[in-house]
Design an enzyme around this catalytic site. Sequence first.
Site, PDB file in Angstrom:
ATOM      1  N   TYR A   1      35.477  44.124  47.677  1.00 42.57           N
ATOM      2  CA  TYR A   1      36.878  43.739  47.230  1.00 42.57           C
ATOM      3  C   TYR A   1      37.848  43.695  48.833  1.00 42.57           C
ATOM      4  O   TYR A   1      37.537  44.256  49.751  1.00 42.57           O
ATOM      5  CB  TYR A   1      37.613  44.868  46.450  1.00 42.57           C
ATOM      6  CG  TYR A   1      37.315  44.924  45.063  1.00 42.57           C
ATOM      7  CD1 TYR A   1      36.364  43.944  44.568  1.00 42.57           C
ATOM      8  CD2 TYR A   1      37.358  46.053  44.252  1.00 42.57           C
ATOM      9  CE1 TYR A   1      35.954  43.980  43.256  1.00 42.57           C
ATOM     10  CE2 TYR A   1      37.118  46.252  42.797  1.00 42.57           C
ATOM     11  CZ  TYR A   1      36.160  45.034  42.349  1.00 42.57           C
ATOM     12  OH  TYR A   1      36.012  45.070  41.145  1.00 42.57           O
TER      13      TYR A   1
ATOM     14  N   GLY B   1      45.756  37.515  33.622  1.00 44.16           N
ATOM     15  CA  GLY B   1      47.417  37.185  33.693  1.00 44.16           C
ATOM     16  C   GLY B   1      47.872  36.344  32.537  1.00 44.16           C
ATOM     17  O   GLY B   1      48.778  36.360  32.440  1.00 44.16           O
TER      18      GLY B   1
ATOM     19  N   GLY C   1      52.062  36.594  29.373  1.00 42.75           N
ATOM     20  CA  GLY C   1      53.082  35.203  28.792  1.00 42.75           C
ATOM     21  C   GLY C   1      53.305  34.506  30.003  1.00 42.75           C
ATOM     22  O   GLY C   1      54.304  33.587  29.592  1.00 42.75           O
TER      23      GLY C   1
ATOM     24  N   SER D   1      40.104  43.171  33.627  1.00 43.17           N
ATOM     25  CA  SER D   1      41.001  41.995  33.114  1.00 43.17           C
ATOM     26  C   SER D   1      41.555  42.185  32.024  1.00 43.17           C
ATOM     27  O   SER D   1      41.478  41.344  31.170  1.00 43.17           O
ATOM     28  CB  SER D   1      40.333  40.676  33.362  1.00 43.17           C
ATOM     29  OG  SER D   1      41.448  39.601  33.694  1.00 43.17           O
ATOM     30  N   PRO D   2      42.073  42.979  31.546  1.00 42.42           N
ATOM     31  CA  PRO D   2      42.715  43.628  30.120  1.00 42.42           C
ATOM     32  C   PRO D   2      43.733  42.805  29.768  1.00 42.42           C
ATOM     33  O   PRO D   2      44.191  42.362  28.562  1.00 42.42           O
ATOM     34  CB  PRO D   2      43.073  45.078  30.220  1.00 42.42           C
ATOM     35  CG  PRO D   2      43.490  45.163  31.845  1.00 42.42           C
ATOM     36  CD  PRO D   2      42.416  44.345  32.245  1.00 42.42           C
TER      37      PRO D   2
END
Length: 317
Positions: free
Chosen positions: A53, A212, A216, A207-208
Amino acid sequence: MHVRRLGSSGLQVSRLALGTMSWGAAVDEYAAEEQLRLFLDSGGTLLDTAPIYGDGACERVIGALLDKHGVRDEVVLAGKAGVVRRDGRVVTDGSLRSLLRQLDQSLADLGTDHLDLWQVHRFDESVPVDETMAALDQAMRSGKVRYAGISNFTGWQTVAAQHAFARLGGGVPLVSTQVEYSLVRREPEIEVIPAAQHAGLSILAWSPLGRGVLTGKYRGGVPTDSRAADARWEAFVAPHLTPSKARVVDALAAAAEGLGVPISHVALAWLRDQPLVASAIVGARTTAQLQESLGSELVELPSEIVAALSDVSEGVR
């Protein structure tokens, strides 16, 4: 913040985790410090990282912050190994030699003598699963790792890993599997989650917010400062920018409006309360984004909304 146990173990983690994929790169050390402080002040404990990362800088940033604030004992530090950069390419290497070498480097960078959770980042088909699991077993027996898990494994790979690890006889089974899971990524329900249930593992969902999309932000087009507008990330976001997934976001927006909360709160609350999910890993480029995600902890969805969102997102590709 509420806590949950991983698998059948005694390890408890906050049901929202702080992801650090961009730390040391898009997120500098000052923003990272703000995010860590906010997360801990909100009652969060699970901090997820990996040596790959932040273009390799992430864990050094984390180590410096843990030392600066003396908060190592306040976090459940979850690391990974098995993805390495060689000759300018990112490759998977699940060999015992490579995994243990990465572990030692992570411990040095993080400034700690152990990881609370150590996960195999990806399944390596070129290495026997027994060898990969032997690395986890050796790390636990050495005291450098307290609990072990896997990440991005398919259903059969999950079961094979748990059986191989159990044969080593260490006494504590694998406790978790990390997988991408959200209202626009429900494929894990087909085989990975049933396999995890069979193997006694909890789910850590990365990535819940659907890369992104479930905030919305893309309802009116692609914002110029978003990942979808960045050539380096466009292909990562694109699979969730489809008409069928846009209808899921519209349903989320309707639910959020009725509840008077941000769209992201509804998306996180739905995921957080799915069977086997122990924690949803939220990452953010800004402290304001993280603060919004953490606000979902206060949201409890009515069963009717949970059912409606499950219906509208079922089978969406």
